[in-house]
Write an enzyme that holds these catalytic residues in place. Sequence first.
Site, PDB file in Angstrom:
ATOM      1  N   ASP A 123       5.850  -3.396  15.015  1.00  0.00           N
ATOM      2  CA  ASP A 123       4.914  -2.622  13.798  1.00  0.00           C
ATOM      3  C   ASP A 123       5.846  -1.755  13.003  1.00  0.00           C
ATOM      4  OD1 ASP A 123       3.315  -1.232  12.188  1.00  0.00           O
ATOM      5  OD2 ASP A 123       3.381   0.562  13.159  1.00  0.00           O
ATOM      6  N   VAL A 124       5.964  -3.612  11.517  1.00  0.00           N
ATOM      7  CA  VAL A 124       7.055  -3.167  10.567  1.00  0.00           C
ATOM      8  C   VAL A 124       7.033  -2.042   9.985  1.00  0.00           C
ATOM      9  CG1 VAL A 124       7.153  -5.759  10.554  1.00  0.00           C
ATOM     10  CG2 VAL A 124       5.921  -4.045   9.469  1.00  0.00           C
ATOM     11  N   ASN A 126       8.539 -10.342   6.660  1.00  0.00           N
ATOM     12  CA  ASN A 126       7.303 -11.430   5.850  1.00  0.00           C
ATOM     13  C   ASN A 126       6.066 -11.005   6.176  1.00  0.00           C
ATOM     14  OD1 ASN A 126       5.098 -13.934   5.524  1.00  0.00           O
ATOM     15  ND2 ASN A 126       4.488 -13.022   7.665  1.00  0.00           N
ATOM     16  N   TYR A 141      -1.199  -3.336  -4.083  1.00  0.00           N
ATOM     17  CA  TYR A 141      -0.795  -4.174  -3.951  1.00  0.00           C
ATOM     18  C   TYR A 141       0.413  -4.776  -4.705  1.00  0.00           C
ATOM     19  CZ  TYR A 141       0.156  -8.903  -1.002  1.00  0.00           C
ATOM     20  OH  TYR A 141       0.561 -10.182  -0.661  1.00  0.00           O
ATOM     21  N   LYS A 150       4.607  -5.109  -3.747  1.00  0.00           N
ATOM     22  CA  LYS A 150       5.292  -6.430  -3.728  1.00  0.00           C
ATOM     23  C   LYS A 150       6.400  -6.422  -4.905  1.00  0.00           C
ATOM     24  CE  LYS A 150       3.414  -8.605  -0.642  1.00  0.00           C
ATOM     25  NZ  LYS A 150       4.522  -8.940   0.429  1.00  0.00           N
TER      26      LYS A 150
HETATM   27  N1  LIG Z   1      -1.905 -15.249   1.659  1.00  0.00           N
HETATM   28  C1  LIG Z   1      -2.312 -14.932   0.787  1.00  0.00           C
HETATM   29  O1  LIG Z   1      -2.690 -15.233  -0.294  1.00  0.00           O
HETATM   30  C2  LIG Z   1      -0.517 -14.361   0.427  1.00  0.00           C
HETATM   31  C3  LIG Z   1      -0.325 -14.671  -1.113  1.00  0.00           C
HETATM   32  C4  LIG Z   1       1.056 -14.331  -1.833  1.00  0.00           C
HETATM   33  C5  LIG Z   1       1.822 -13.226  -0.762  1.00  0.00           C
HETATM   34  N2  LIG Z   1       1.686 -13.364   0.105  1.00  0.00           N
HETATM   35  C6  LIG Z   1       2.659 -12.941   1.604  1.00  0.00           C
HETATM   36  O2  LIG Z   1       2.461 -13.693   2.200  1.00  0.00           O
HETATM   37  C7  LIG Z   1       2.941 -12.619   3.701  1.00  0.00           C
HETATM   38  C8  LIG Z   1       2.236 -13.274   4.825  1.00  0.00           C
HETATM   39  O3  LIG Z   1       1.005 -12.880   5.066  1.00  0.00           O
HETATM   40  P1  LIG Z   1      -0.306 -14.781   5.496  1.00  0.00           P
HETATM   41  O4  LIG Z   1      -1.242 -15.201   4.734  1.00  0.00           O
HETATM   42  O5  LIG Z   1       0.840 -15.039   6.305  1.00  0.00           O
HETATM   43  O6  LIG Z   1      -0.793 -13.324   6.052  1.00  0.00           O
HETATM   44  P2  LIG Z   1      -1.747 -13.589   7.428  1.00  0.00           P
HETATM   45  O7  LIG Z   1      -2.361 -12.257   8.223  1.00  0.00           O
HETATM   46  O8  LIG Z   1      -2.106 -14.449   8.236  1.00  0.00           O
HETATM   47  O9  LIG Z   1      -0.241 -12.714   9.090  1.00  0.00           O
HETATM   48  C9  LIG Z   1       0.369 -11.110   8.977  1.00  0.00           C
HETATM   49  C10 LIG Z   1       1.232 -11.149   9.597  1.00  0.00           C
HETATM   50  O10 LIG Z   1       0.939  -9.897  10.141  1.00  0.00           O
HETATM   51  C11 LIG Z   1       0.870  -9.218  11.441  1.00  0.00           C
HETATM   52  N3  LIG Z   1       1.181  -7.468  10.682  1.00  0.00           N
HETATM   53  C12 LIG Z   1      -0.104  -6.739   9.993  1.00  0.00           C
HETATM   54  N4  LIG Z   1       0.555  -6.307  10.142  1.00  0.00           N
HETATM   55  C13 LIG Z   1       2.111  -5.692  10.817  1.00  0.00           C
HETATM   56  C14 LIG Z   1       3.085  -4.929  11.163  1.00  0.00           C
HETATM   57  N5  LIG Z   1       2.554  -3.399  10.936  1.00  0.00           N
HETATM   58  N6  LIG Z   1       3.788  -4.806  11.709  1.00  0.00           N
HETATM   59  C15 LIG Z   1       4.262  -6.166  12.465  1.00  0.00           C
HETATM   60  N7  LIG Z   1       3.386  -7.127  12.250  1.00  0.00           N
HETATM   61  C16 LIG Z   1       2.230  -6.443  10.906  1.00  0.00           C
HETATM   62  C17 LIG Z   1      -0.250  -9.688  11.575  1.00  0.00           C
HETATM   63  O11 LIG Z   1      -0.412  -9.397  12.556  1.00  0.00           O
HETATM   64  C18 LIG Z   1      -0.468 -11.492  11.530  1.00  0.00           C
HETATM   65  O12 LIG Z   1       0.005 -11.886  12.147  1.00  0.00           O
HETATM   66  C19 LIG Z   1       2.476 -11.552   3.798  1.00  0.00           C
HETATM   67  O13 LIG Z   1       3.527 -10.091   2.561  1.00  0.00           O
HETATM   68  C20 LIG Z   1       1.271 -11.416   2.300  1.00  0.00           C
HETATM   69  O14 LIG Z   1       1.367 -10.187   1.332  1.00  0.00           O
HETATM   70  C21 LIG Z   1       0.057 -13.690   1.167  1.00  0.00           C
END
Ligand SMILES: NC(=O)c1ccc[n+]([C@@H]2O[C@H](COP(=O)([O-])OP(=O)(O)OC[C@H]3O[C@@H](n4cnc5c(N)ncnc54)[C@H](O)[C@@H]3O)[C@@H](O)[C@H]2O)c1
Length: 253
Positions: free
Chosen positions: A62-63, A86, A154, A158
Amino acid sequence: MLLNGKTAIVTGSGSGVGRAIALRFASEGAQVVCADLRLDWAKETVRQAESAGGTAVAVECDVADEPSVAHVVDGVPDRLDIIVNNVGIATPRPGLKLEEHTGEDFERLVAVNFRGVFHGTKHGIRRFKEQGSGGVILNTGSVAGLVGWGGSVYGATKGAVHQLTRAAAIEGAPFKIRANALAPAGMPYTNFAAGFGLSGDVDALARQVGAQHPLGDPITAEDCAEAAVYLCSDRAANVTGVLLPIDGGYVAK
Ligand SMILES: NC(=O)c1ccc[n+]([C@@H]2O[C@H](COP(=O)([O-])OP(=O)(O)OC[C@H]3O[C@@H](n4cnc5c(N)ncnc54)[C@H](O)[C@@H]3O)[C@@H](O)[C@H]2O)c1
């Protein structure tokens, strides 16, 4: 094999961007520690990496919990080369305005998106300094931290990730510790959109999101993974403090 012999922790590698990075790192010869709140999802990433001939292990983490992150960092035997911080969670309800965030919404976004990256960056630097021969940090930021894109709190978390990355780059440079961040635009095909309640026709959402980009296409987790391989490889040995938009030209408009 750009990452041959390197060991990398990738947080949030049970899904989306983290999984894509973990799989690409494994395909480039890295040993990957797949850390996620969802151990079952991390194990599925490991299964996919191994079935493609790669090496990976799954760990629960859990980050938002500092001892949990420190445990993962210290659990790497021998040498840690790369940490990818990430994990990020979405605005909890679609269209949430700044004044509609509850204190709990704010605390959760900050705890996971900012403090989580702080924990990984802090313990990555600590471990790299103990080892004494450099290291690489890659954080996942967002276009929402570069421009006003929506998701006020959010986006602010970031922006904080971006600034922490720059600080880590400057403080880490004398120790050959590099720190960069990816700043992706919306990626409809990960589990992230489901996190803030968007569902339905994902292809239609992807077309809508892609149309906002000068290049015309939606961003994918694999786009981020390609950039991650470069930034974490020795080919980027002189690249640090960079916030790299993966956005089809969105912020250049
Ligand atoms: N998808 C988008 O539109 C988007 C756009 C810009 C930036 N991002 C960023 O990209 C990154 C990845 O997002 P994604 O789209 O792959 O999301 P996702 O929801 O598909 O994956 C996120 C992962 O993080 C894990 N997670 C959540 N909370 C956690 C915690 N407290 N400790 C450990 N693991 C945890 C989840 O179980 C999941 O496997 C994030 O930082 C997100 O903010 C996403």
